[in-house]
Design a protein around this motif. Structure first.
Motif, PDB file in Angstrom:
ATOM      1  N   ALA A  42      21.241 -15.099  -0.369  1.00 24.99           N
ATOM      2  CA  ALA A  42      20.342 -14.630  -1.434  1.00 24.99           C
ATOM      3  C   ALA A  42      19.190 -15.596  -1.697  1.00 24.99           C
ATOM      4  CB  ALA A  42      21.142 -14.426  -2.720  1.00 24.99           C
ATOM      5  N   LYS A  90      21.829 -21.757  -5.177  1.00 27.23           N
ATOM      6  CA  LYS A  90      21.246 -20.533  -4.616  1.00 27.23           C
ATOM      7  C   LYS A  90      20.331 -20.962  -3.473  1.00 27.23           C
ATOM      8  CE  LYS A  90      18.173 -18.257  -7.104  1.00 27.23           C
ATOM      9  NZ  LYS A  90      17.562 -17.366  -8.095  1.00 27.23           N
ATOM     10  N   ILE A  98      23.111 -28.472  -4.283  1.00 26.22           N
ATOM     11  CA  ILE A  98      22.686 -28.933  -5.614  1.00 26.22           C
ATOM     12  C   ILE A  98      23.724 -29.818  -6.287  1.00 26.22           C
ATOM     13  CG2 ILE A  98      21.299 -26.839  -5.985  1.00 26.22           C
ATOM     14  CD1 ILE A  98      23.485 -26.058  -8.137  1.00 26.22           C
ATOM     15  N   PHE A 100      26.577 -32.988  -7.143  1.00 22.75           N
ATOM     16  CA  PHE A 100      26.413 -34.418  -7.453  1.00 22.75           C
ATOM     17  C   PHE A 100      26.706 -35.312  -6.242  1.00 22.75           C
ATOM     18  CE2 PHE A 100      26.752 -34.973 -12.355  1.00 22.75           C
ATOM     19  CZ  PHE A 100      26.126 -33.771 -12.597  1.00 22.75           C
ATOM     20  N   VAL A 242      23.402  -9.278  -0.621  1.00 22.25           N
ATOM     21  CA  VAL A 242      24.354  -8.243  -0.223  1.00 22.25           C
ATOM     22  C   VAL A 242      24.732  -7.466  -1.481  1.00 22.25           C
ATOM     23  CG1 VAL A 242      26.632  -7.766   0.740  1.00 22.25           C
ATOM     24  CG2 VAL A 242      25.229  -9.594   1.713  1.00 22.25           C
ATOM     25  N   CYS A 279      31.557 -14.867   1.337  1.00 16.44           N
ATOM     26  CA  CYS A 279      31.472 -16.305   1.026  1.00 16.44           C
ATOM     27  C   CYS A 279      30.510 -16.522  -0.128  1.00 16.44           C
ATOM     28  CB  CYS A 279      30.989 -17.084   2.258  1.00 16.44           C
ATOM     29  SG  CYS A 279      32.011 -16.906   3.712  1.00 16.44           S
ATOM     30  N   TYR A 544      32.054 -28.456 -13.036  1.00 18.11           N
ATOM     31  CA  TYR A 544      31.434 -27.765 -11.895  1.00 18.11           C
ATOM     32  C   TYR A 544      32.428 -27.387 -10.805  1.00 18.11           C
ATOM     33  CZ  TYR A 544      27.689 -30.359 -14.168  1.00 18.11           C
ATOM     34  OH  TYR A 544      26.855 -30.904 -15.095  1.00 18.11           O
ATOM     35  N   ASP A 577      35.992 -19.121   0.557  1.00 20.56           N
ATOM     36  CA  ASP A 577      35.219 -20.045  -0.304  1.00 20.56           C
ATOM     37  C   ASP A 577      36.142 -20.557  -1.406  1.00 20.56           C
ATOM     38  OD1 ASP A 577      35.365 -18.020  -2.261  1.00 20.56           O
ATOM     39  OD2 ASP A 577      33.441 -17.171  -1.670  1.00 20.56           O
ATOM     40  N   MET A 590      34.562 -30.166  -3.142  1.00 23.15           N
ATOM     41  CA  MET A 590      33.770 -29.758  -1.970  1.00 23.15           C
ATOM     42  C   MET A 590      34.480 -30.047  -0.645  1.00 23.15           C
ATOM     43  SD  MET A 590      30.046 -31.334  -0.960  1.00 23.15           S
ATOM     44  CE  MET A 590      30.407 -32.831  -1.848  1.00 23.15           C
ATOM     45  N   SER A 591      35.160 -31.190  -0.538  1.00 18.93           N
ATOM     46  CA  SER A 591      35.813 -31.519   0.742  1.00 18.93           C
ATOM     47  C   SER A 591      36.840 -30.431   1.083  1.00 18.93           C
ATOM     48  CB  SER A 591      36.489 -32.890   0.679  1.00 18.93           C
ATOM     49  OG  SER A 591      37.453 -32.919  -0.348  1.00 18.93           O
TER      50      SER A 591
HETATM   51  C1  LIG Z   1      26.196 -28.718 -10.282  1.00 14.73           C
HETATM   52  C2  LIG Z   1      27.388 -28.895  -9.376  1.00 14.73           C
HETATM   53  C3  LIG Z   1      27.863 -30.175  -9.132  1.00 14.73           C
HETATM   54  C4  LIG Z   1      28.968 -30.345  -8.300  1.00 14.73           C
HETATM   55  N1  LIG Z   1      29.320 -31.607  -7.931  1.00 14.73           N
HETATM   56  C5  LIG Z   1      30.251 -31.767  -6.970  1.00 14.73           C
HETATM   57  C6  LIG Z   1      30.470 -33.039  -6.398  1.00 14.73           C
HETATM   58  O1  LIG Z   1      29.797 -34.019  -6.712  1.00 14.73           O
HETATM   59  N2  LIG Z   1      31.445 -33.148  -5.464  1.00 14.73           N
HETATM   60  C7  LIG Z   1      32.197 -32.083  -5.075  1.00 14.73           C
HETATM   61  O2  LIG Z   1      33.099 -32.273  -4.258  1.00 14.73           O
HETATM   62  N3  LIG Z   1      31.984 -30.863  -5.576  1.00 14.73           N
HETATM   63  C8  LIG Z   1      30.996 -30.676  -6.476  1.00 14.73           C
HETATM   64  N4  LIG Z   1      30.720 -29.431  -6.930  1.00 14.73           N
HETATM   65  C9  LIG Z   1      31.554 -28.303  -6.450  1.00 14.73           C
HETATM   66  C10 LIG Z   1      31.208 -27.835  -5.033  1.00 14.73           C
HETATM   67  O3  LIG Z   1      29.861 -28.095  -4.722  1.00 14.73           O
HETATM   68  C11 LIG Z   1      31.500 -26.335  -4.944  1.00 14.73           C
HETATM   69  O4  LIG Z   1      32.822 -26.100  -5.348  1.00 14.73           O
HETATM   70  C12 LIG Z   1      31.341 -25.783  -3.532  1.00 14.73           C
HETATM   71  O5  LIG Z   1      30.111 -26.175  -2.993  1.00 14.73           O
HETATM   72  C13 LIG Z   1      31.470 -24.262  -3.576  1.00 14.73           C
HETATM   73  O6  LIG Z   1      31.324 -23.727  -2.287  1.00 14.73           O
HETATM   74  P1  LIG Z   1      31.446 -22.161  -2.033  1.00 14.73           P
HETATM   75  O7  LIG Z   1      31.282 -21.964  -0.597  1.00 14.73           O
HETATM   76  O8  LIG Z   1      32.656 -21.680  -2.701  1.00 14.73           O
HETATM   77  O9  LIG Z   1      30.227 -21.510  -2.837  1.00 14.73           O
HETATM   78  P2  LIG Z   1      28.669 -21.836  -2.769  1.00 14.73           P
HETATM   79  O10 LIG Z   1      28.425 -23.089  -2.009  1.00 14.73           O
HETATM   80  O11 LIG Z   1      28.162 -21.794  -4.164  1.00 14.73           O
HETATM   81  O12 LIG Z   1      28.067 -20.655  -1.900  1.00 14.73           O
HETATM   82  C14 LIG Z   1      27.906 -19.324  -2.322  1.00 14.73           C
HETATM   83  C15 LIG Z   1      26.643 -18.799  -1.667  1.00 14.73           C
HETATM   84  O13 LIG Z   1      26.624 -17.394  -1.682  1.00 14.73           O
HETATM   85  C16 LIG Z   1      25.323 -16.938  -2.015  1.00 14.73           C
HETATM   86  N5  LIG Z   1      25.487 -15.589  -2.562  1.00 14.73           N
HETATM   87  C17 LIG Z   1      26.212 -15.228  -3.637  1.00 14.73           C
HETATM   88  N6  LIG Z   1      26.215 -13.889  -3.790  1.00 14.73           N
HETATM   89  C18 LIG Z   1      25.482 -13.386  -2.773  1.00 14.73           C
HETATM   90  C19 LIG Z   1      25.129 -12.076  -2.388  1.00 14.73           C
HETATM   91  N7  LIG Z   1      25.546 -10.990  -3.066  1.00 14.73           N
HETATM   92  N8  LIG Z   1      24.334 -11.916  -1.286  1.00 14.73           N
HETATM   93  C20 LIG Z   1      23.914 -12.987  -0.586  1.00 14.73           C
HETATM   94  N9  LIG Z   1      24.232 -14.277  -0.926  1.00 14.73           N
HETATM   95  C21 LIG Z   1      25.011 -14.468  -2.000  1.00 14.73           C
HETATM   96  C22 LIG Z   1      24.843 -17.984  -3.000  1.00 14.73           C
HETATM   97  O14 LIG Z   1      23.437 -17.973  -3.124  1.00 14.73           O
HETATM   98  C23 LIG Z   1      25.376 -19.264  -2.366  1.00 14.73           C
HETATM   99  O15 LIG Z   1      24.483 -19.801  -1.425  1.00 14.73           O
HETATM  100  C24 LIG Z   1      29.631 -29.210  -7.749  1.00 14.73           C
HETATM  101  C25 LIG Z   1      29.142 -27.927  -8.003  1.00 14.73           C
HETATM  102  C26 LIG Z   1      28.011 -27.755  -8.793  1.00 14.73           C
HETATM  103  C27 LIG Z   1      27.483 -26.377  -9.018  1.00 14.73           C
END
Ligand SMILES: Cc1cc2nc3c(=O)[nH]c(=O)nc-3n(C[C@H](O)[C@H](O)[C@H](O)COP(=O)(O)OP(=O)(O)OC[C@H]3O[C@@H](n4cnc5c(N)ncnc54)[C@H](O)[C@@H]3O)c2cc1C
Length: 621
Positions: A42, A90, A98, A100, A242, A279, A544, A577, A590-591
């Protein structure tokens, strides 16, 4: 590639969401030249954007719609109606773009619990090879080792040739980082061991996801995607949402056969000959399932969405690491983030230093953290068992497991982190950037205590059938009495930390002569547990780390996906995810999101290993 070029094209796999997990899958699946893969993201591709790549700039990303979805929770009953801003990345790389940058690990028992909940292949020993595969750890220089006391790291346990660079800063150490390990000793905490051992307690300076060769953020887009993007079998479209999954309902079970995607004002349908892989993260994966007819019957019917698979658990089981932050005044002469805020020449110097040599304060993110068990933090006399009350949102099996972990002397109940900057939590409902990028005059140090295994459970559900309308996010913060009590004890303990040991030397004494340290204006003074509970309600914020809304569990125990991450009741559909975490884990998650996606890619490759693919199955290229 233009989205319009994709109309009626077919790929083996369509990945909905090019975030942290989505890009791991894209990279690993396209290692097989016979698989064709489309990623639909997105947001945009922000690689090379200095606000993303500069480690010290991350606070400027929040509530900015170029980078952050900027979700808001519902008003929280247990917190006098407070609303919380929930940032989510995003863009390519998702929240890894984005966050930390803190790189940490769950505990051994966290993952063994996942396995024992009915997920064979997800125990600690099963996941270790993936932690190894993810990481490219860079050993610290001698000055860094001394300043940050990094001797707790066991290099032999660490990956050194993986995708994600992990490192420590090379200079500009701050006084809090240098005092941190000594503070741990002064408090009598256990000596830290490497969290990669599976048990780790005490305070330590942790690794961050920074590539030391150029001092930039190392995240899913600059690593996993970069490694794959020249491959002809991978297509990535950005700024495309999506809207829903397309189904073939003629067989015994409904089968996901593609997605409907919206780019600008136009809609495109794309076919997936093998699988759709969701995801979208912890908020938007359940949203996409519900928009596609997978979820609670009454909710879907309310929004006129045809029910494809009825499952009451979609969007439930939302778990967070609730965290409370306190801030104190720092004595003159010790640098804090406010010095950069208040003195443009210092900020310019820091920016120039970063541009010239990728060093200085802009090259660094937060490193001071630690894990503490129940007995190290709480005061004697609390009957924790009596607080373990049943809650309709908390499955009884999870309640038992939470109590076992709570009382285990080797397990972290709290994560404590510190940073030389104030925090104005009154902005928790508007922007996380503004919260730490505050305008209160003076210089401050903040410390937070977060709960690793919260007892409260919330939910995420659609509010309409329109993908653009944000879902209703209700973490039900502090709805379980255990969370409030644990955090209240945590608050009193933070006060003990700052008046003990080396940190005390840097902080102003309280002006009222109480022997405490002086709070930042806006932090109410408190001394008793009853007062601490009020402080928790006023100052609790997100850490977060929400998880769990498409839980990997047996279906009858709240599961949305099975241990192969397949959506129950559907074919050709998986979720990969943070939403699949059945129970939250210790530390920064994140790891483990990377590890889940690495394992998922092996599972998916394995599922088609015996199948003859001819590379033309996907006609998307
Ligand atoms: C501000 C912040 C600080 C954090 N700090 C840390 C840290 O320091 N260390 C750590 O280990 N973890 C940290 N985390 C947690 C970690 O980053 C997240 O848990 C992890 O990155 C999540 O991964 P994910 O794949 O589940 O989702 P995301 O990485 O969020 O990916 C989801 C993706 O899907 C896309 N998307 C959603 N819906 C749609 C759709 N309908 N169509 C197309 N695309 C779509 C979104 O745009 C996004 O790119 C932090 C999180 C945040 C937000």
């Amino acid at each position: 590639m233009a989205a319009s070029d994709l109309s009626n094209k077919s790929f083996d796999f369509i990945i909905a969401g090019g975030g942290t997990a989505g890009l791991v899958l894209a990279s690993r699946l396209t290692e097989n030249p016979d698989f064709t893969v489309l990623v639909v993201e997105a947001g945009s591709d922000r690689r090379g954007d200095p606000l993303v790549s500069t480690p010290g700039a991350f606070l400027q990303l929040y509530s900015n719609d170029k980078y952050d979805w900027d979700f808001k929770t519902t008003s929280q009953k247990s917190e006098d109606g407070a609303v919380h801003a929930w940032p989510r990345g995003k863009g390519l790389g998702g929240s890894s773009m984005i966050n930390f940058l803190m790189y940490s690990h769950c505990s051994k028992s966290d993952l063994d619990i996942w396995r024992d909940l009915g997920n064979p292949g997800w125990g600690w020993d099963d996941i270790i090879p993936y932690f190894q595969r993810i990481e490219r750890m860079h050993l610290p220089s001698d000055p860094t080792r001394t300043a940050l006391s990094t001797e707790y790291i066991q290099p032999s346990l660490r990956g050194t040739s993986g995708m994600i660079h992990t490192s420590w800063q090379s200079d500009a150490f701050n006084w809090a980082q240098e005092a941190w390990a000594k503070q741990s000793k002064a408090m009598g905490y256990p000596t830290s061991t490497d969290p990669r051992t599976g048990t780790s307690l005490g305070l330590f300076n942790q690794l961050t996801c920074v590539d030391p060769s150029d001092g930039t953020r190392s995240y899913a887009a600059t690593t996993y995607l970069k490694a794959a993007e020249g491959r002809p079998n991978l297509k990535v479209v950005t700024e495309s949402v999506v809207r829903k999954i397309l189904w073939d309902t003629t067989g015994a079970n409904p089968r996901a056969v593609g997605v409907e995607m919206e780019t600008g004002g136009s809609t495109t349908q794309i076919k997936a000959s093998k699988e759709v892989l969701i995801c979208g993260g912890v908020i938007q994966s359940p949203q996409l399932l519900e928009l596609s007819g997978v979820g609670q019957r009454s909710l879907l019917e309310k929004h006129n969405i045809p029910v494809i698979v009825e499952n009451e658990s979609v969007g439930e089981n939302l778990q967070e690491h609730p965290m409370v932050v306190l801030s104190w005044a720092v004595k003159p002469g010790h640098s804090t983030a406010e010095h950069l805020r208040d003195d443009p020449s210092l900020l310019n110097q820091a920016m120039s230093l970063y541009a010239a040599s990728h060093s200085g304060p802009m090259a660094a993110a937060t490193t001071t953290t630690g894990f503490l068990d129940l007995n190290s933090v709480t005061q004697p006399g609390t009957d924790w068992t009596s607080l373990a009350t049943p809650d309709t949102h908390l499955p009884p099996r999870q309640l038992d497991l939470l109590m076992t972990q709570l009382q285990d002397k080797k397990e972290a109940v709290y994560q404590v982190s510190g940073m030389p900057s104030g925090a104005t939590v009154s902005q928790r409902g508007t922007s996380n950037g503004a919260m730490f990028f505050h305008s209160v005059p003076g210089n401050y140090f903040s410390m937070s205590a977060g709960l690793m295994h919260a007892f409260s459970r919330g939910s995420v559900h659609i509010k309409s059938a329109n993908v653009r309308e944000y879902p209703e996010i209700d973490p039900r913060y502090l709805s379980h009495p255990m969370d409030l009590e644990l955090l209240a004890h945590g608050m009193l303990h933070l006060k003990r930390i700052v008046r003990t040991g080396p940190l005390a030397e840097f902080l102003e004494d309280a002006r009222d002569g109480s022997g405490e340290k002086e709070f930042m204006p806006g932090v109410a003074s408190f001394n008793t547990l009853a007062e601490a509970r009020e402080v928790v309600k006023e100052r609790q914020i997100t850490m977060y780390h929400p998880t769990g809304t498409c839980a990997m569990l047996p279906r009858e125990e709240g599961g949305v996906v099975d241990s192969q991450l397949r959506v129950y009741g559907a074919e050709g559909l998986r979720v990969v995810d943070a939403s699949v975490f059945p129970m939250n884990v210790q530390g920064n998650i994140m790891s483990l999101v990377y590890a889940v996606a690495e394992k998922a890619s092996d599972v998916i490759k394995g599922a088609y290993a015996g199948e003859k693919t001819n590379g033309v199955n996907g006609t998307g290229h």
